[in-house]
Design a protein around this motif. Structure first.
Motif, short mmCIF file in Angstrom:
data_model
loop_
_atom_site.label_atom_id
_atom_site.label_comp_id
_atom_site.label_asym_id
_atom_site.label_seq_id
_atom_site.Cartn_x
_atom_site.Cartn_y
_atom_site.Cartn_z
N UNK A 16 90.36 -26.86 39.25
CA UNK A 16 88.92 -26.98 39.03
C UNK A 16 88.63 -27.55 37.65
N UNK A 17 87.37 -27.88 37.43
CA UNK A 17 86.95 -28.51 36.19
C UNK A 17 86.66 -27.52 35.07
N UNK A 18 86.15 -28.04 33.97
CA UNK A 18 85.88 -27.23 32.78
C UNK A 18 84.80 -26.19 33.05
N UNK A 19 84.98 -25.01 32.46
CA UNK A 19 84.01 -23.92 32.52
C UNK A 19 83.71 -23.48 33.94
N UNK A 20 84.64 -23.74 34.87
CA UNK A 20 84.41 -23.40 36.28
C UNK A 20 85.60 -22.62 36.82
N UNK A 21 85.36 -21.41 37.29
CA UNK A 21 86.42 -20.57 37.82
C UNK A 21 86.84 -21.05 39.21
N UNK A 22 87.86 -20.41 39.76
CA UNK A 22 88.33 -20.78 41.09
C UNK A 22 87.26 -20.60 42.16
N UNK A 23 86.24 -19.79 41.86
CA UNK A 23 85.19 -19.52 42.85
C UNK A 23 84.47 -20.77 43.31
N UNK A 24 84.48 -21.81 42.46
CA UNK A 24 83.74 -23.02 42.80
C UNK A 24 84.51 -23.94 43.73
N UNK A 25 85.77 -23.59 44.03
CA UNK A 25 86.43 -24.13 45.22
C UNK A 25 86.00 -23.21 46.35
N UNK A 26 84.97 -23.57 47.04
CA UNK A 26 84.39 -22.70 48.06
C UNK A 26 85.46 -22.19 49.02
N UNK A 27 85.40 -20.89 49.32
CA UNK A 27 86.39 -20.28 50.20
C UNK A 27 86.47 -20.99 51.55
N UNK A 28 85.34 -21.32 52.13
CA UNK A 28 85.35 -22.01 53.43
C UNK A 28 85.99 -23.39 53.32
N UNK A 29 85.80 -24.07 52.20
CA UNK A 29 86.44 -25.36 51.95
C UNK A 29 87.95 -25.18 51.93
N UNK A 30 88.42 -24.15 51.23
CA UNK A 30 89.86 -23.88 51.15
C UNK A 30 90.43 -23.54 52.52
N UNK A 31 89.70 -22.77 53.29
CA UNK A 31 90.17 -22.38 54.63
C UNK A 31 90.28 -23.60 55.54
N UNK A 32 89.37 -24.53 55.39
CA UNK A 32 89.44 -25.74 56.22
C UNK A 32 90.66 -26.57 55.85
N UNK A 33 90.99 -26.65 54.57
CA UNK A 33 92.21 -27.34 54.17
C UNK A 33 93.43 -26.64 54.75
N UNK A 34 93.43 -25.31 54.68
CA UNK A 34 94.56 -24.54 55.22
C UNK A 34 94.67 -24.73 56.73
N UNK A 35 93.54 -24.76 57.40
CA UNK A 35 93.55 -24.97 58.86
C UNK A 35 94.06 -26.36 59.23
N UNK A 36 94.05 -27.27 58.26
CA UNK A 36 94.57 -28.63 58.49
C UNK A 36 96.07 -28.72 58.22
N UNK A 37 96.70 -27.54 58.00
CA UNK A 37 98.14 -27.52 57.83
C UNK A 37 98.61 -27.63 56.40
N UNK A 38 97.86 -27.06 55.47
CA UNK A 38 98.26 -27.05 54.08
C UNK A 38 98.29 -25.62 53.55
N UNK A 39 99.24 -25.35 52.66
CA UNK A 39 99.28 -24.07 51.96
C UNK A 39 98.50 -24.28 50.67
N UNK A 40 97.32 -23.72 50.59
CA UNK A 40 96.34 -24.04 49.54
C UNK A 40 96.33 -22.95 48.46
#
Length: 280
Positions: free
Chosen positions: A30-54
């Motif tokens: 993630x970018x400056x002054x931004x915690x991991x929370x700003x990688x939206x959980x649903x966004x991460x889950x969609x990447x994982x559902x596409x066959x990636x270990x995120x």
């Protein structure tokens, strides 16, 4: 989703992972002054559902990772690149696909130069070239700097005010697409609930170092895709165009009307681009 506090480079780094560890690894920076929370959980889950270990993680001075006294400088951007490599080490990952947002894209550039054997591909969202060329590109919109200046008078003990400040900060970064107020407030609330010390985030404004990697993007040999919004007020579209020219064989994905954000309307296009690149 599994959260871990890892000891990396003599600091604590908070990470969360999604998906099957046997799938190709994808590290989100993630970018400056931004915690991991700003990688939206649903966004991460969609990447994982596409066959990636995120994996997503908190930088130093954010979330549940090590924080320092506000107003102090204790590490360089190269240290942040080393933290990213350390996260891979902690998960016993030899190589990974890197996805970087804003400053995360610049950390990704250093990572690819410093640890070329660890990087399979690079996907940069709303980022810029790491080097002297950035000085010749259009500057950040003054409204963003003016907004962050308000932090000096904010009552950081007032939970509701802090959530509002963090959420509305993304409004200053938005493009011409509708501001996602409900989603931003939800993510801001999660960040406030998790953070050890919110005001340490501003230490990122003093981040320096990495000069030995300036203007060396031409040495990057892995596949890369540059994803950039046409209405980005923080790193205007020209920054994305410069990055495409700087990295050999990089491809450009243009997000019409998007700002310095990962807008939910762009998720399909972003995820498709990232997964396509990492499947080659």
């Amino acid at each position: 989703m599994r959260e871990q506090i890892l000891n990396i480079n003599k600091v604590e780094i908070c990470t969360e992972c999604f998906g099957n560890p046997k799938d190709p690894a994808m590290l989100l920076i993630m970018g400056a002054m931004s915690s991991l929370d700003w990688w939206d959980e649903d966004f991460c889950l969609r990447l994982a559902d596409s066959g990636r270990f995120v994996i997503r993680y908190d930088h130093r001075d954010l979330g549940r990772s090590t924080v320092y006294e506000p107003g102090t400088s204790n590490y360089s951007i190269t240290d942040l690149a080393d933290d990213a490599a350390g996260v891979l080490d902690a998960y016993s990952i030899e190589k990974a696909h890197i996805v970087g947002m804003s400053l995360g894209g610049m950390i990704g550039q250093i990572l690819a130069l410093r640890y070329p054997e660890r990087v399979l591909s690079l996907s940069f969202i709303a980022s810029s070239v790491f080097g002297t060329e950035q000085e010749q590109l259009p500057p950040m919109d003054q409204k963003i700097l003016d907004y962050h200046a308000k932090s000096a008078t904010l009552d950081w003990s007032d939970r509701a005010s802090v959530i509002s400040f963090l959420a509305d900060g993304w409004k200053t970064l938005a493009g011409s697409k509708p501001y996602e107020q409900e989603r931003m407030f939800k993510l801001a609330e999660r960040e406030v609930n998790r953070a050890k010390q919110l005001t340490s985030r501003f230490n990122h404004a003093m981040l320096q170092g990495g000069g030995e990697y300036f203007d060396r993007m031409g040495e990057i040999s892995v596949p890369a895709v540059i994803i950039h919004g046409t209405d980005d007020p923080a790193l205007p579209y020209e920054h994305g165009l410069a990055l495409v020219k700087a990295i050999p064989h990089a491809e450009l994905v243009t997000l019409e009307g998007s700002g310095h954000e990962i807008h939910s309307e762009d998720w399909d296009q972003i995820i498709e681009s990232v997964i396509d690149l990492s499947s080659r």
